[in-house]
Design a protein around this motif. Structure first.
Motif, short mmCIF file in Angstrom:
data_model
loop_
_atom_site.label_atom_id
_atom_site.label_comp_id
_atom_site.label_asym_id
_atom_site.label_seq_id
_atom_site.Cartn_x
_atom_site.Cartn_y
_atom_site.Cartn_z
N UNK A 138 0.77 -1.14 0.06
CA UNK A 138 -0.14 -0.07 0.14
C UNK A 138 0.91 1.29 0.13
N UNK A 139 1.69 1.43 -1.01
CA UNK A 139 2.65 2.58 -1.14
C UNK A 139 2.15 3.20 -2.18
N UNK A 140 2.31 4.74 -2.27
CA UNK A 140 2.20 5.57 -3.30
C UNK A 140 0.72 5.73 -3.78
N UNK A 141 0.37 5.35 -4.84
CA UNK A 141 -0.99 5.62 -5.35
C UNK A 141 -1.98 4.70 -4.52
N UNK A 142 -1.49 3.70 -3.89
CA UNK A 142 -2.45 2.72 -3.10
C UNK A 142 -2.40 3.08 -1.83
N UNK A 145 -5.36 9.21 -0.21
CA UNK A 145 -4.73 10.61 -0.82
C UNK A 145 -4.39 11.43 0.64
N UNK A 146 -4.70 11.53 1.60
CA UNK A 146 -4.56 12.41 2.38
C UNK A 146 -3.20 12.16 3.07
N UNK A 149 1.44 12.81 0.57
CA UNK A 149 2.57 13.82 0.65
C UNK A 149 3.50 13.39 1.82
N UNK A 150 2.91 13.07 3.27
CA UNK A 150 3.67 12.96 3.99
C UNK A 150 4.47 11.67 4.22
N UNK A 151 4.40 10.66 3.62
CA UNK A 151 4.82 9.36 3.37
C UNK A 151 5.69 9.04 2.26
N UNK A 152 5.85 10.12 1.30
CA UNK A 152 6.46 10.00 -0.22
C UNK A 152 7.86 9.55 -0.04
N UNK A 153 8.50 10.06 1.11
CA UNK A 153 10.04 9.74 1.21
C UNK A 153 10.19 8.25 1.88
N UNK A 154 9.15 7.94 2.77
CA UNK A 154 9.41 6.45 3.40
C UNK A 154 8.91 5.47 2.21
N UNK A 155 7.79 5.98 1.42
CA UNK A 155 7.80 5.08 0.13
C UNK A 155 8.79 4.88 -0.63
N UNK A 156 9.47 5.84 -0.87
CA UNK A 156 10.51 5.57 -1.96
C UNK A 156 11.60 4.67 -1.15
#
Length: 184
Positions: A138-142, A145-146, A149-156
């Motif tokens: 459940x990363x990125x588009x999964x 939506x709220x 932004x806060x988890x983008x670095x963690x997902x990458x």
């Protein structure tokens, strides 16, 4: 109370190999490691170990390879397919297969076979693996939506730890919707 171990004999090693292979698929090298571990444990517990135990282990492994019970090629193809479905990168898949005792030539054939089976090329396979990982974790588009932004670095970072290139990870994580991932 000191534990006692059974004496290591050819019959014991044969039975241990059969018991292991009934439960787990293995490579020839993996089976050799398992049997050597049994011998090491027995020696630590001062159990009697037969002479020329290394030759006995080699003979047992060869017997299972000759009979087709241990097949490195089939193991590599099956494991590569399973890892791909889970969303494992090509790099990590190759590492795991090498650790399992698969030689380089068999590894290359397994990866090529995976591409043939999926009717794709390595870059497309890598993309599909990245999308599968994002979906499963459940990363990125999964994500809702709220939270994105806060988890983008963690997902990458999760994608990088899984062995995916930055460009592939960035495209997957920055996709606006899960449907947009099918087009890329």
């Amino acid at each position: 109370m000191k534990r006692t171990a059974r004496p290591i004999t050819a019959k014991y090693l044969q039975n241990a190999a059969m018991f292991y292979l009934e439960r787990y698929p293995s490579t020839a090298e993996g089976l050799r490691r398992i049997l050597n571990r049994r011998v090491r444990k027995a020696r630590m517990l001062d159990a009697p170990v037969m002479d020329n135990v290394g030759q006995a282990i080699d003979a047992i492994v060869a017997k299972f390879v000759d009979s087709g019970v241990v097949d490195d090629k089939a193991f590599a193809q099956t494991k590569a397919r399973a890892l791909h479905r889970r969303g494992t990168s090509t790099r990590l898949t190759q590492q795991k297969l090498k650790l399992a005792g698969i030689d380089g030539d068999t590894l290359d054939k397994a990866m090529a076979g995976l591409d043939e089976e999926l009717h794709t090329d390595p870059a497309r396979r890598e993309w599909r693996g990245a999308v599968a990982l994002a979906r499963r974790r459940r990363l990125g588009p999964f994500r809702p939506t709220k939270d994105r932004k806060d988890t983008r670095a963690r997902d990458l970072a999760a994608m990088a730890r899984a062995g995916f290139d930055y460009d592939v990870a960035k495209k997957v994580i920055d996709a606006p919707t899960p449907d947009a991932l099918d087009d890329a």
